[in-house]
Enzyme design. Structure first.
Site, PDB file in Angstrom:
ATOM      1  N   LYS A  26       2.690  27.649  37.889  1.00 13.51           N
ATOM      2  CA  LYS A  26       3.472  28.398  36.892  1.00 13.51           C
ATOM      3  C   LYS A  26       3.339  27.619  35.593  1.00 13.51           C
ATOM      4  O   LYS A  26       4.056  26.653  35.342  1.00 13.51           O
ATOM      5  CB  LYS A  26       4.938  28.470  37.341  1.00 13.51           C
ATOM      6  CG  LYS A  26       5.732  29.651  36.796  1.00 13.51           C
ATOM      7  CD  LYS A  26       5.811  29.756  35.290  1.00 13.51           C
ATOM      8  CE  LYS A  26       6.832  28.845  34.666  1.00 13.51           C
ATOM      9  NZ  LYS A  26       6.756  28.825  33.188  1.00 13.51           N
ATOM     10  N   GLU A  39       7.251  14.500  36.603  1.00 11.70           N
ATOM     11  CA  GLU A  39       6.749  13.715  35.468  1.00 11.70           C
ATOM     12  C   GLU A  39       7.548  14.180  34.267  1.00 11.70           C
ATOM     13  O   GLU A  39       7.339  15.291  33.774  1.00 11.70           O
ATOM     14  CB  GLU A  39       5.255  13.985  35.258  1.00 11.70           C
ATOM     15  CG  GLU A  39       4.378  13.699  36.467  1.00 11.70           C
ATOM     16  CD  GLU A  39       4.343  12.233  36.849  1.00 11.70           C
ATOM     17  OE1 GLU A  39       4.671  11.384  35.999  1.00 11.70           O
ATOM     18  OE2 GLU A  39       4.010  11.946  38.004  1.00 11.70           O
ATOM     19  N   CYS A  60       4.309  12.749  26.369  1.00 12.41           N
ATOM     20  CA  CYS A  60       5.388  12.036  27.065  1.00 12.41           C
ATOM     21  C   CYS A  60       5.322  10.541  26.813  1.00 12.41           C
ATOM     22  O   CYS A  60       6.301   9.840  27.003  1.00 12.41           O
ATOM     23  CB  CYS A  60       5.303  12.337  28.555  1.00 12.41           C
ATOM     24  SG  CYS A  60       3.653  12.080  29.183  1.00 12.41           S
ATOM     25  N   GLU A  95      14.397  11.258  23.146  1.00 15.96           N
ATOM     26  CA  GLU A  95      13.048  11.803  22.965  1.00 15.96           C
ATOM     27  C   GLU A  95      13.060  12.898  21.895  1.00 15.96           C
ATOM     28  O   GLU A  95      13.798  13.872  22.010  1.00 15.96           O
ATOM     29  CB  GLU A  95      12.548  12.393  24.295  1.00 15.96           C
ATOM     30  CG  GLU A  95      11.087  12.806  24.240  1.00 15.96           C
ATOM     31  CD  GLU A  95      10.564  13.367  25.564  1.00 15.96           C
ATOM     32  OE1 GLU A  95      11.278  14.151  26.212  1.00 15.96           O
ATOM     33  OE2 GLU A  95       9.424  13.033  25.928  1.00 15.96           O
TER      34      GLU A  95
HETATM   35  P1  NAD Z   1      10.103  22.138  29.973  1.00 17.57           P
HETATM   36  O1  NAD Z   1      10.865  21.338  30.972  1.00 17.57           O
HETATM   37  O2  NAD Z   1      10.851  22.982  29.022  1.00 17.57           O
HETATM   38  O3  NAD Z   1       9.077  23.123  30.712  1.00 17.57           O
HETATM   39  C1  NAD Z   1       8.162  22.639  31.671  1.00 17.57           C
HETATM   40  C2  NAD Z   1       7.878  23.758  32.655  1.00 17.57           C
HETATM   41  O4  NAD Z   1       9.080  24.016  33.395  1.00 17.57           O
HETATM   42  C3  NAD Z   1       7.489  25.089  32.003  1.00 17.57           C
HETATM   43  O5  NAD Z   1       6.514  25.723  32.791  1.00 17.57           O
HETATM   44  C4  NAD Z   1       8.798  25.868  32.021  1.00 17.57           C
HETATM   45  O6  NAD Z   1       8.602  27.255  32.015  1.00 17.57           O
HETATM   46  C5  NAD Z   1       9.386  25.405  33.347  1.00 17.57           C
HETATM   47  N1  NAD Z   1      10.848  25.557  33.466  1.00 17.57           N
HETATM   48  C6  NAD Z   1      11.777  25.432  32.498  1.00 17.57           C
HETATM   49  N2  NAD Z   1      13.016  25.622  33.015  1.00 17.57           N
HETATM   50  C7  NAD Z   1      12.862  25.860  34.333  1.00 17.57           C
HETATM   51  C8  NAD Z   1      13.757  26.115  35.414  1.00 17.57           C
HETATM   52  N3  NAD Z   1      15.074  26.195  35.230  1.00 17.57           N
HETATM   53  N4  NAD Z   1      13.261  26.287  36.656  1.00 17.57           N
HETATM   54  C9  NAD Z   1      11.920  26.208  36.868  1.00 17.57           C
HETATM   55  N5  NAD Z   1      11.023  25.996  35.878  1.00 17.57           N
HETATM   56  C10 NAD Z   1      11.483  25.808  34.627  1.00 17.57           C
HETATM   57  O7  NAD Z   1       9.152  21.101  29.211  1.00 17.57           O
HETATM   58  P2  NAD Z   1       8.104  21.394  28.051  1.00 17.57           P
HETATM   59  O8  NAD Z   1       8.844  21.645  26.788  1.00 17.57           O
HETATM   60  O9  NAD Z   1       7.080  22.367  28.490  1.00 17.57           O
HETATM   61  O10 NAD Z   1       7.389  19.953  27.987  1.00 17.57           O
HETATM   62  C11 NAD Z   1       7.962  18.898  27.296  1.00 17.57           C
HETATM   63  C12 NAD Z   1       8.593  17.881  28.232  1.00 17.57           C
HETATM   64  O11 NAD Z   1       7.654  17.523  29.240  1.00 17.57           O
HETATM   65  C13 NAD Z   1       8.925  16.596  27.506  1.00 17.57           C
HETATM   66  O12 NAD Z   1      10.159  16.081  27.941  1.00 17.57           O
HETATM   67  C14 NAD Z   1       7.780  15.668  27.908  1.00 17.57           C
HETATM   68  O13 NAD Z   1       8.056  14.291  27.809  1.00 17.57           O
HETATM   69  C15 NAD Z   1       7.535  16.106  29.308  1.00 17.57           C
HETATM   70  N6  NAD Z   1       6.182  15.720  29.720  1.00 17.57           N
HETATM   71  C16 NAD Z   1       6.049  14.721  30.620  1.00 17.57           C
HETATM   72  C17 NAD Z   1       4.778  14.295  30.996  1.00 17.57           C
HETATM   73  C18 NAD Z   1       4.589  13.170  31.984  1.00 17.57           C
HETATM   74  O14 NAD Z   1       3.458  12.953  32.413  1.00 17.57           O
HETATM   75  N7  NAD Z   1       5.627  12.447  32.352  1.00 17.57           N
HETATM   76  C19 NAD Z   1       3.659  14.907  30.438  1.00 17.57           C
HETATM   77  C20 NAD Z   1       3.842  15.940  29.525  1.00 17.57           C
HETATM   78  C21 NAD Z   1       5.109  16.340  29.169  1.00 17.57           C
END
Ligand code: NAD
Length: 504
Positions: free
Chosen positions: A180, A255, A289, A391
């Site tokens: 997804k 992650e 991240c 962040e």
């Molecule tokens: P996000 O958490 O908003 O979304 C990530 C994914 O989760 C998307 O596909 C979103 O549709 C889904 N999602 C959101 N709410 C959900 C729910 N309630 N149930 C199931 N799925 C849900 O994050 P983002 O804005 O896409 O990415 C940014 C974040 O990701 C930052 O905090 C960043 O640090 C982190 N990140 C971490 C890494 C790592 O390797 N640790 C890498 C990249 C990004």
């Protein structure tokens, strides 16, 4: 939206008929719609999971990936890598349009993604079970089995890289995968469906479904037939998903976010330290991240460092992401611009009575009067400020003057995050000493953001649980079956004449 293409979910080896509800994917650099994708309903999600279960359990070796020989998994994943390498320019174009990241960055990042498929192809072929040193006339074998149907919920910042890392590990281990992708950048991942089919992956083994996280992502993660959830995203998303995984007794790899410190010591040449900080802080407009979002600089070189870094930051070229000369692209959407602006205004409101100093940037901007851009921003602040602890996920960077090695280490460890950290020093003993004290899942010495498919990636504390990459990732997509072959001891426990009957 009549003139914008619709790309449906990829399910069972074909693009499905379009869902009734759709969402629009927007180019953040010019605000134009690129495509629409499905907003998949709970009924559709449940149906896709149920069909995926059937694919996983199929007894037919021709259609069941779980039954495929290691050599077959090797060959399909290797072929997918070859196909992807030949099509990188098409994928670069899509990544630039859906993320607003500069073409220069996306060319460099995408050129390496086939390596992840090659690495996991190799691991599928060479990974071996084990025979334990079990006591007595017994042979104990350990075999790794795939988990089942696994869900991968991925973010928008490195759409193709992060999804491919996860897909490679899960397929190598023989699972059926449902991805997804983020609703903000799902298009490059949808293109991977036909590519894997062409590489020989049985239909229904890789399903790609779109929708908002709060709906489709939630529906997927709540499905009781999943065997694992692998999330890259924010802490709040992990906290929303974790209870469902707990109820369904399945593992999660998560992650999550970071607040990576860039620890700069006086033995590092100032010019080199500035180049390090520019890369760590502003690649991807600060939207990774491991963005070096806290520059912890030793006082002995602080003034010279800050003067040169400010000069170089002011000169960064913010521009059209499709122009190869552009150094700083867009941020992902309007909400990201507003979040950056809010961090700046809170920092300058001098909370706690302490002084924050805006060195450069600080404002939203546009390119050709369009798009979601934010000026590369440097702010001198203190270790307890909102900007130094939380962040931003954008190009707003905290700089802190530190009076000693101990202070750098203490501040580096002082946030709830512990994902990446970098240490810049020419003093070998200091490098060892500091690395030993820093709490982070990944510590670079004289580097930042270096990664490789063989090198485990993941954070401690609020930055996550589990690892991507390496054997750890592959093994996290397996379960161990222990088989104990007894060839010499019969159970004698209740025979009174036996004095030394064996219990375990
Ligand atoms: P996000 O958490 O908003 O979304 C990530 C994914 O989760 C998307 O596909 C979103 O549709 C889904 N999602 C959101 N709410 C959900 C729910 N309630 N149930 C199931 N799925 C849900 O994050 P983002 O804005 O896409 O990415 C940014 C974040 O990701 C930052 O905090 C960043 O640090 C982190 N990140 C971490 C890494 C790592 O390797 N640790 C890498 C990249 C990004």
């Amino acid at each position: 939206m009549a003139d914008v293409p619709h790309i449906s979910n990829w399910v069972d080896g074909a693009f499905s008929s379009p869902a009734s509800a759709r969402l629009v994917v927007v180019n953040p650099a010019d605000e134009s719609p690129i495509a629409t994708v499905d907003a998949t309903s709970r009924e559709q999600v449940d149906e896709i999971v149920s069909r995926s279960r059937q694919h996983f359990s199929s007894p037919s070796p021709s259609s069941s990936w779980a039954q495929a020989d290691a050599s077959e998994r090797f060959s399909v994943l290797s072929q997918a890598a070859t196909l992807l390498r030949a099509r990188i320019p098409e994928f670069v174009d899509l990544e630039v349009r859906q993320t607003g990241r500069p073409v220069r960055e996306m060319r460099a990042q995408l050129a390496r993604i086939p390596e992840w498929l090659e690495y996991f192809a190799g691991l599928a072929r060479v990974h071996e079970g084990a025979v334990t040193p079990f006591k007595g006339p017994v042979v104990n074998t350990l075999v790794r089995l795939p988990l089942g149907v696994v869900a991968q919920v991925t973010p928008w910042n490195h759409p193709l890289l992060i999804s491919t890392k996860k897909i490679g590990a899960a397929l190598a281990a023989g699972n059926v995968v449902i991805v997804k992708p983020s609703e903000l950048a799902p298009l490059s991942i949808l293109k991977m469906g036909p590519l894997f089919q062409e590489a020989g992956l049985p239909d229904g083994t890789l399903q790609i479904i779109c929708g908002y996280g709060r709906d489709t992502g939630k529906f997927l993660c709540e499905n009781p037939s999943l065997a694992k959830i692998d999330l890259t995203g924010g802490l709040a998303t992990y906290q929303a998903i974790a209870p469902a995984a707990g109820r369904n007794m399945i593992p999660i790899t998560a992650e999550l976010g970071g607040k990576a410190p860039v620890c700069i010591f006086p033995s590092m040449e100032v010019e080199q330290a500035v180049k390090a900080a520019l890369f760590a802080s502003f690649i991807a407009s600060g939207q990774t991240c491991v963005t070096g979002s806290r520059l912890l600089v030793h006082t002995d070189i602080y003034d010279e460092f800050v003067a040169l870094l400010t000069q170089r930051t002011k000169a960064l070229r913010v521009g059209d992401p499709t122009d190869p000369r552009t150094q700083i692209g867009a941020v992902i959407n309007k909400a990201a611009v507003e979040r950056c602006a809010a961090f700046v205004s809170r920092a300058l409101a001098q909370e706690n009575g302490s002084k924050a100093n805006l060195l450069c940037g600080g404002k939203p901007t546009t390119v050709n009067q369009r798009g979601f851009f934010f000026e590369p921003t440097l702010i001198e602040t203190h270790s307890k400020s909102d900007l130094a602890c939380n962040e931003v996920f954008g190009p707003v960077i905290a700089i802190l003057r530190c009076k000693s090695e101990d202070e750098i280490v203490r501040i580096a460890n002082a946030t709830e995050y512990a994902l990446g950290a970098s240490v810049w020093t020419r003093d070998f003993a200091q490098a060892h000493r500091v690395v030993g004290k820093i709490e982070a899942g990944i510590v670079w010495v004289n580097g930042h953001h270096l990664n490789d498919p063989s090198s485990p990636w993941g954070g401690f504390k609020a930055s996550g649980v589990g690892k991507e990459n390496g054997r750890e990732a592959y093994e996290s997509y397996t379960k161990v079956k222990s088989v104990v072959y007894n060839y010499g001891v019969l159970p004698t426990w209740f025979d009174d004449e036996e004095g030394n009957a064996r219990y375990g």
